[in-house]
Design an enzyme around this catalytic site. Structure first.
Site, PDB file in Angstrom:
ATOM      1  CG  ASP A 127      -2.181   0.810   1.002  1.00 40.37           C
ATOM      2  OD1 ASP A 127      -3.224   0.485   1.601  1.00 40.37           O
ATOM      3  OD2 ASP A 127      -2.118   1.764   0.196  1.00 40.37           O
ATOM      4  CD  GLU A 169      -7.042   5.105   3.030  1.00 41.02           C
ATOM      5  OE1 GLU A 169      -6.838   5.528   1.896  1.00 41.02           O
ATOM      6  OE2 GLU A 169      -6.136   4.640   3.755  1.00 41.02           O
TER       7      GLU A 169
HETATM    8  O1  LIG Z   1      -4.401   5.256  -3.401  1.00 45.31           O
HETATM    9  C1  LIG Z   1      -3.489   4.213  -3.277  1.00 45.31           C
HETATM   10  C2  LIG Z   1      -3.790   3.396  -2.026  1.00 45.31           C
HETATM   11  C3  LIG Z   1      -5.133   2.656  -2.110  1.00 45.31           C
HETATM   12  O2  LIG Z   1      -5.107   1.750  -3.207  1.00 45.31           O
HETATM   13  C4  LIG Z   1      -5.362   1.879  -0.810  1.00 45.31           C
HETATM   14  O3  LIG Z   1      -6.585   1.135  -0.856  1.00 45.31           O
HETATM   15  C5  LIG Z   1      -5.444   2.794   0.383  1.00 45.31           C
HETATM   16  O4  LIG Z   1      -5.212   2.055   1.565  1.00 45.31           O
HETATM   17  C6  LIG Z   1      -4.491   3.955   0.269  1.00 45.31           C
HETATM   18  N1  LIG Z   1      -4.291   4.870   1.188  1.00 45.31           N
HETATM   19  C7  LIG Z   1      -3.447   5.777   0.676  1.00 45.31           C
HETATM   20  C8  LIG Z   1      -2.992   6.922   1.422  1.00 45.31           C
HETATM   21  C9  LIG Z   1      -3.371   7.054   2.760  1.00 45.31           C
HETATM   22  C10 LIG Z   1      -2.983   8.167   3.490  1.00 45.31           C
HETATM   23  C11 LIG Z   1      -2.206   9.151   2.904  1.00 45.31           C
HETATM   24  C12 LIG Z   1      -1.829   9.019   1.567  1.00 45.31           C
HETATM   25  C13 LIG Z   1      -2.226   7.905   0.831  1.00 45.31           C
HETATM   26  C14 LIG Z   1      -3.114   5.406  -0.603  1.00 45.31           C
HETATM   27  N2  LIG Z   1      -3.774   4.264  -0.836  1.00 45.31           N
END
Ligand SMILES: OC[C@@H]1[C@@H](O)[C@H](O)[C@@H](O)c2nc(-c3ccccc3)cn21
Length: 628
Positions: A285, A517
């Site tokens: 991730d 998230e």
């Molecule tokens: O977008 C790409 C991936 C996505 O596919 C995943 O399901 C997800 O967990 C995710 N969180 C972030 C992310 C979280 C916090 C700050 C910056 C980026 C980036 N991503």
């Protein structure tokens, strides 16, 4: 000079072997590196042999960027990759988790919880087909979808990304992989990645494993489970996805029994790669290996060692920023979300760090070769070497009428009828289209952003009606009722206004604001104000249908008696017409609860099959509506 790896008539294995032996360590490590588009350019691609670029949530070439603008951006990066010594094409990835949700004008389908309610894997596959077409319309061949989390606690901010609390529903909905990638030919070797062609995309089963089982639904936290629990609940979607040829798997930020998944060699290499014989590539991730340590990135050498040794093949990296406290002049540590843009670490930190560890025998070259072999297998298999440049041949597919009709059908089939009048012989639904004057109220009645939820145009989603093209529930109601019916819209009316309005009935649309998230983690799960006030002001004065727009069950028990009818609409997306289609009886309610609707949050976690099960509405629930 004849280059075997460039010859599409050669067997896949021969092409991989030929190319791998030609690659320097620098070129191999470049292939394992994925960077965000904001730090990418043709020069960076060329100079660092970067294997992949991604758009993080909401990351687009410009506001309301056209398909052509997306294609130009992707092709610019690709031209850099193709100009390298070996000309290995890069693969561009994006989160298309409910349609091509980063892109203005794309069809936004219901989030996964609503699709779980449909109980129709074939519908979900059709959505995968449509999504692949819209993603390819913008020149992108790789999506970080499906999320096959089994959300076991609705307090989790990502619960709406999960099809259901029931693993058998999640397993069935992996049909979306067949839609996105195309159907793997019968008799294919199990575990091999498959993409049918240029109208399909590489898919990504995520987040491996147990992301939906974290304690109290705390995002990125710890999933405490027995081996049986892991296999029977959280792993089942991976078995079916791998059999269907899913090409990539994304590792979860979360931990299993205290072991960070991004450092979990037993589950990533032992189970996924060796036992399940998964032959595609495993991607971290975004900043996933940084978060192996607390605070994230506090020992990046260890992060690299643990993540790559665990079996991660491609590392999602992006600039890491550290906040310095000006007055204290010290480096603050703590949760990633507190970090601000100050001192950008360069992604060469990953490349240099990994190179160092290979050159000093901390990480064996065989591990690097396994990673690169898997990455090349996907790139060769999907035809990326033959067709690396994007074209505009599918631009007309973006937000097409046909896809919007499909999304509208999905909305209809996702609506769960929880209550319909005070008794079976006095149902409220379906509502009469001819009704003098009706009231539409609530924060979510005229709010396209709220009905789409998170992961829409922006990572966290947006409120309002300007974010993209779609149909609000209010406008859907207006276009469905009889011409003689007057529709009055008041977002949050006073009781006396309702009382004196002489309305035949009211439709109240309330729910959660968009979130994604950790921002969606919520321990009380109440309907945010003014939702409850609108319910009581309206339903206390006139018979009402309450439509709940949410990513999960919410606390509604206190209001059940005053609500004439209750419809769970989840996060329907852009095609709000689907809600009116069913409210007014053009189509019947067919959905069932994909999740237990609890009474109180102190009951959580509470899932179907638990010993103590006392829900307000049980898993699988659907109210009957009067036959028309
Ligand atoms: O977008 C790409 C991936 C996505 O596919 C995943 O399901 C997800 O967990 C995710 N969180 C972030 C992310 C979280 C916090 C700050 C910056 C980026 C980036 N991503």
């Amino acid at each position: 000079e004849y280059l075997k790896y460039k010859d599409p008539k050669q067997p896949l294995g021969a092409r991989i072997k030929d190319l791998l032996r030609r690659m320097t360590l620098e070129e191999k490590i470049g292939q394992m590196t994925q960077i965000e588009r904001t730090v990418a350019s043709a020069d960076v691609m060329r100079n660092y042999y970067i294997g992949s670029v991604l758009s993080g949530g909401g990351s687009a070439p410009s506001q309301e960027a056209s398909p052509q603008a997306w294609i130009n951006m992707v092709n610019d990066f690709q031209s850099g990759s193709l100009s390298t010594r070996l000309g290995i094409p890069m693969i561009y990835g994006i989160d298309a988790v409910h349609g091509h949700n980063n892109v203005y004008g794309a069809t936004i389908f219901p989030h996964n919880v609503g699709l779980g309610a449909t109980g129709e894997p074939k519908l979900v596959r059709r959505i995968g087909v449509a999504t692949a077409l819209e993603v390819r319309a913008t020149g992108i061949p790789y999506v970080f979808a499906p999320c096959i989390a089994v959300c076991r606690d609705p307090r989790w901010g990502r619960c709406y990304e999960s099809y259901s609390e029931d693993p058998s529903v999640v397993r069935a909905m992996t049909e979306v992989v067949n839609g996105l990638q195309g159907e793997i030919p019968k008799g294919s070797r199990l575990g091999v990645p498959f993409v049918a062609g240029k109208k399909n995309v590489v898919a990504c089963a995520k987040h491996y494993v147990g992301d939906g089982g974290t304690t109290r639904g705390i995002n990125e936290n710890n999933t405490v489970t027995s081996w049986h629990g892991l296999l029977s609940i959280h792993m089942t979607g991976y078995f079916t996805s791998i059999i269907k040829g899913v090409s990539t798997v994304m590792v979860s930020y979360s931990s299993v029994n205290g072991v960070k998944m991004h450092a979990n060699r037993d589950l990533v290499t032992g189970i996924l790669k060796k036992t399940l014989r998964f032959r595609g590539f495993v991607i971290s991730d975004w900043q996933g290996i940084d978060r192996i340590t607390t605070p994230p990135h506090s020992n990046y050498s260890y992060s690299i060692y643990a993540g790559i040794s665990a079996g991660i093949d491609m590392v999602g990296f992006f600039q890491v920023y550290v906040q310095f406290s000006e007055e204290l002049g010290i480096q603050l540590t703590g949760d990633f979300n507190l970090w601000q843009i100050m001192v950008p670490y360069n992604y060469t930190e990953l490349i240099d760090g990994l190179t160092y560890q290979v050159n000093n025998n901390l990480i064996p070259v065989s591990r690097i070769d396994d990673a690169v072999r898997r990455i090349l297998r996907v790139k060769f298999m999907m035809g990326l070497f033959e067709d690396p440049m994007a074209d505009t041949s599918l631009v007309y597919q973006l937000g097409s009428r046909e896809h919007r009709e499909l999304a509208r059908e999905a909305v209809r089939k996702s609506l769960v009828l929880l209550k319909n009048g005070e008794s079976v012989d006095k149902p409220l639904l379906p509502l009469p289209k001819k009704a003098g004057k009706i009231l539409v109220a609530g924060s979510h009645a005229d709010n396209l952003g709220s009905q789409c939820g998170g992961w829409t145009i922006e990572w966290q989603g947006l409120s309002g009606n300007n974010l993209t093209i779609g149909t609000t529930i209010l406008s859907a109601i207006k276009s469905t009722v009889d011409l003689t019916t007057q529709v009055v819209y008041e977002e949050n009316p006073e009781a006396k206004y309702v009382k004196s309005g002489e309305f035949s009935y009211a439709i109240v649309v309330v729910g959660e604001p968009p979130y994604a998230e950790t921002q969606g983690d919520n321990l009380n799960l109440t309907i945010p104000e003014p939702g409850p006030s609108t319910i009581s002001n309206v339903c206390g004065e006139v018979k009402c249908v309450v439509v709940i727009i949410s990513g999960r069950p919410l606390v509604i028990e206190p209001y059940v008696n005053m609500m004439g009818a209750i419809v769970a609409a989840w996060l329907p997306g852009t095609e709000g017409q689907g809600v009116a289609d069913v409210l007014f009886g053009d189509y019947g309610f067919t959905a069932k609860l994909p999740r237990t609707w609890f009474r109180r949050v102190d009951q959580l976690p509470m899932n179907v099959g638990d010993d103590h099960y006392d829900p307000l509405y049980p898993f699988g629930q659907r109210e009957r509506e009067r036959e028309i």
